[in-house]
Design an enzyme around this catalytic site. Structure first.
Site, PDB file in Angstrom:
ATOM      1  N   ASP A 154       9.575  92.941 -59.674  1.00  0.00           N
ATOM      2  CA  ASP A 154       7.700  93.633 -59.019  1.00  0.00           C
ATOM      3  C   ASP A 154       6.875  93.428 -58.711  1.00  0.00           C
ATOM      4  O   ASP A 154       6.211  92.793 -59.525  1.00  0.00           O
ATOM      5  CB  ASP A 154       7.988  94.675 -59.732  1.00  0.00           C
ATOM      6  CG  ASP A 154       9.292  95.895 -59.842  1.00  0.00           C
ATOM      7  OD1 ASP A 154       9.937  96.153 -59.119  1.00  0.00           O
ATOM      8  OD2 ASP A 154       8.901  96.440 -61.133  1.00  0.00           O
ATOM      9  N   GLU A 157      16.327 105.093 -53.754  1.00  0.00           N
ATOM     10  CA  GLU A 157      16.457 103.480 -55.123  1.00  0.00           C
ATOM     11  C   GLU A 157      15.754 104.709 -55.933  1.00  0.00           C
ATOM     12  O   GLU A 157      14.403 104.670 -55.390  1.00  0.00           O
ATOM     13  CB  GLU A 157      16.129 102.389 -54.968  1.00  0.00           C
ATOM     14  CG  GLU A 157      17.191 101.659 -55.105  1.00  0.00           C
ATOM     15  CD  GLU A 157      16.653 100.052 -54.767  1.00  0.00           C
ATOM     16  OE1 GLU A 157      15.533  99.188 -55.514  1.00  0.00           O
ATOM     17  OE2 GLU A 157      16.715  99.328 -53.480  1.00  0.00           O
TER      18      GLU A 157
END
Length: 268
Positions: A69, A58
């Protein structure tokens, strides 16, 4: 196909899903590390992770207003943005990679929307990407992006959260390409002291309604936790631990870290 319509067509397998299915069907547990694109040394980190046994990588395109995140990946993304990283520059650098494993981009829908679906999908193809993850785009609103990405040859990986209702889950898993991303907990990415109970629960729910590979991500902080998650799921996605290692010890250490996860998963 429209994500909100309920009329799901199962697509032919693409590069990413073909590889993951073959690995899973051979008895292997799958391992996908995440690396923040644009951060110093990120290309070497991707190469080291692939050489250490990753089944796919990724690659994150830094975004100024992340949703999923956690602090480690936010720190890396901020540093990359401060150094001038842009979606175009990350994808241009990604074109130089030749790791032998599929790559999938992870970023946010605003970048895709700003460029336009077709242009963004075409840029991913030119960069050698097989898949894309847009975690802030709800499945019920993802139909146009699914159509345009699939037309371009990009496998759209959808996220199944612990809160995804049963009546929606089978449809979501059927529409996902590449694999189903089983989100292990409610919250942002980051290493935890123990694996959340929801990580195995959501993986089991997904596997009950799809034969597509199901990988657990978010909240896996050690090789032993990856093994625990894979007692149910087909594989594990490792993000914050990889990015923290890249920032503290450099790209070669990323390879060593990924190798430790690979060894643990192979031993079971």
């Amino acid at each position: 196909m429209n994500g909100a319509s309920g009329d799901v067509q199962t697509p032919a397998f693409g590069t990413l899903e073909t590889r993951l299915r073959a690995r899973r069907d051979s008895g292997a547990k799958l391992l996908i590390p995440y690396v923040t694109g644009g951060y110093k040394g990120w290309q070497r980190a991707v190469e080291a992770a692939a050489a250490a046994g990753a089944d796919a990588i990724e690659i994150g395109i830094p975004f100024s207003d992340p949703v999923i995140d956690g602090p480690v990946i936010q720190q890396a993304s901020t540093a990359a943005l401060d150094e001038g990283a842009t979606p175009a520059s990350v994808l241009e650098e990604a074109r130089e990679l030749d790791t032998g494993v599929p790559h999938a981009v992870m970023t946010y829908y605003n970048i895709c929307h700003h460029q336009g679906h077709e242009r963004f999908a075409a840029a991913l193809v030119e960069a050698g990407m097989s898949g894309a993850i847009l975690p802030d785009l709800p499945y019920i609103e993802a139909g146009p992006w699914l159509d345009d990405a699939t037309e371009a040859g990009i496998e759209v990986i959808l996220l199944a959260a612990p809160t995804t209702p049963d009546h929606r889950l089978a449809e979501l898993c059927g529409a996902s390409r590449g694999f189903v991303y089983a989100v292990g907990l409610l919250g942002v990415t980051g290493e935890r002291a123990s694996l959340a109970r929801t990580a195995t629960e959501i993986a089991a729910r997904c596997l009950a309604v799809t034969d597509r590979p199901v990988l657990t991500g978010v909240g896996i902080g050690s090789p032993s936790q990856a093994v625990e998650a894979c007692e149910v799921s087909d594989g594990a996605i490792i993000g914050s631990a990889v990015v923290r290692t890249l920032m503290s010890d450099g790209p070669e250490a990323v390879g060593e870290l990924v190798a430790s996860y690979r060894t643990a998963l192979d031993r079971g």
